[in-house]
Design an enzyme around this catalytic site. Sequence first.
Site, PDB file in Angstrom:
ATOM      1  N   LEU A   1       9.775 -65.648 -39.383  1.00  0.00           N
ATOM      2  CA  LEU A   1       9.152 -64.706 -40.305  1.00  0.00           C
ATOM      3  C   LEU A   1      10.223 -63.727 -40.762  1.00  0.00           C
ATOM      4  CD1 LEU A   1       5.828 -63.807 -38.426  1.00  0.00           C
ATOM      5  CD2 LEU A   1       6.070 -65.335 -40.384  1.00  0.00           C
ATOM      6  N   ASP A   2      10.108 -63.223 -42.009  1.00  0.00           N
ATOM      7  CA  ASP A   2      10.999 -62.151 -42.450  1.00  0.00           C
ATOM      8  C   ASP A   2      10.951 -61.006 -41.457  1.00  0.00           C
ATOM      9  OD1 ASP A   2      11.602 -63.559 -44.703  1.00  0.00           O
ATOM     10  OD2 ASP A   2      10.330 -62.384 -46.043  1.00  0.00           O
ATOM     11  N   MET A   3      12.052 -60.287 -41.346  1.00  0.00           N
ATOM     12  CA  MET A   3      12.101 -59.149 -40.433  1.00  0.00           C
ATOM     13  C   MET A   3      10.947 -58.173 -40.699  1.00  0.00           C
ATOM     14  SD  MET A   3      15.142 -56.340 -39.858  1.00  0.00           S
ATOM     15  CE  MET A   3      14.833 -55.510 -41.421  1.00  0.00           C
ATOM     16  N   SER A   4      10.618 -57.952 -41.969  1.00  0.00           N
ATOM     17  CA  SER A   4       9.605 -56.952 -42.313  1.00  0.00           C
ATOM     18  C   SER A   4       8.179 -57.465 -42.186  1.00  0.00           C
ATOM     19  CB  SER A   4       9.840 -56.450 -43.741  1.00  0.00           C
ATOM     20  OG  SER A   4      11.093 -55.820 -43.844  1.00  0.00           O
ATOM     21  N   THR A   5       8.015 -58.784 -42.029  1.00  0.00           N
ATOM     22  CA  THR A   5       6.682 -59.382 -41.918  1.00  0.00           C
ATOM     23  C   THR A   5       6.248 -59.423 -40.464  1.00  0.00           C
ATOM     24  OG1 THR A   5       7.162 -60.780 -43.829  1.00  0.00           O
ATOM     25  CG2 THR A   5       5.299 -61.427 -42.459  1.00  0.00           C
TER      26      THR A   5
END
Length: 549
Positions: free
Chosen positions: A395-399
Amino acid sequence: MPKTLFQKFQQNISSIPMPEKFTFPFYYEPHPLSLIAAKELQDYLKSQTDFEHNFGLNESQQGLVIGKMFGVLVVQNQQGELGYLWAFSGKLAEQNHWPLFVPTVFDMLDHDGFFKKEEININQLNRDIEILENSTDYLASIDNLQKVTQQAEKEIFEQKIKIKSGKKTRAEIRKNPTSAIDLETLNKESQEEGILLKKMTQYWQYKIEEAEKKAEEFTTKINQLKESRRQKSAALQQQLFEEYAFLNQYNELKSLGEIFNGNPPAGAGECAAPKLLHYAFQHDLKPITMAEFWWGQSPKSEVRKHEQFYPACTGKCEPILAHMLKDILMDDNPFKVNPAEGKELTIVFEDEYLALVNKPSEFLSVPGKQVKDSVYSRMKERYQQATGPLVVHRLDMSTSGLLLIAKTAEVHKKLQSQFIKRQVQKCYIALLDGYIKEDKGLIDLPLRVDLDNRPNQLVCYDYGKPAQTKWEVITRKPNQTLIHFYPITGRTHQLRVHAAHPSGLNAPIVGDDLYGTKANRLHLHAESITFQHPISKEMMTITVAADFE
């Protein structure tokens, strides 16, 4: 220094404290002084009559639509007064110079400069090549060579067929000889056919060489012109890389060639940030804070929002600004800060073969270049006897949301096989910054990385990888929409770009600091995942609610 370029603030700024450090240009919140300077530039753009440029904001305006990045640099002069400078990226209304904006670092449009003069010579070579390549005599020589070659191939082929047929006929006669058959005559026929083929081959070889010589008279001249053009272009490019140089606070000049080891990307140095800083150092102005914003319609490939602030690009600007901002005290680089510090990973399911974790937002899935703390490193510490890569997908770091962890290499391989075959179903929940009228749909926009501004992604129909996302509205508010995403493919930033892009939903995810506007967090959460347990073969669906507070 022309007074028009150092502009004083139109409003009273005495109550606004100066920043203690200069802006980190690749990730920042605009300082209040930058916001005021940007607002005064935007007010000017709304009312100015100095130039005509179609930003795509006025439907009745004619001409090619080109949105533009603008930059402001708050500076302090030698008298201690605060003011600001303005700049635009690239050209504005097909020019490099406009009265209120700092000039380009190197003006390739200067008619008295070496670049424009040598460009005239190269353009003349282009015209000479074009005239020769389109001349009647040259085209006729090429056509004649092609016809002669084709005719030679045809006649020689036919003669070879004739020889083959005659040979077969004579062989049959020899098998069934009669008193009337003259073997000497048969042998003579065979020899004559072979001699004819040889003479025919020599004749056509001569005709082809003759046609080639006529064509070569032109191709030699054309190739000589092309080689001259290549040499002149390479020399001009090399001179440009040497002359195109940037100052820092120590008045040290460093050229594009030095900065990029002789191979700068196209457009390097043309962005607003290098222009602003170079001008400031040229005129003994101290940089205080800066910001860049987009003005106009978004390009078809990128996601750019009108009046939205954006960081400097990494591919073209980062190496240049590393030199220009040498020893200037800047805000901390957030990419070197561990965003996962103090955060815990929650295990929502676990057995002896695999685990599912609920990853918080701003938490790396795997170790990065600057920060090693991640889901992988935490799981490696937790399951010290585990084999294999552990993290099955990312997952994206921000997700935030669900991540599958495999405890053995065999389980990892089987789970990854399900992802590759698209047998895993994932559902994301997202809060969008905009009102979506339709209830559901499919977004199909191919994506590739922005080579000049990693990790941002571009919509690209020529080189992008296929990316499809199904979506469905959950609830609506006046200016926001809660939505479910069902990704069919799994490209980097797929949901973020598909949400924000004008050809997608045209509504960025709330808190998207790359394609929208920063908030307390990215409001994107991997809510559920359905897969087949690799050992028990049971179909499993695990769900964990989002925490968007």
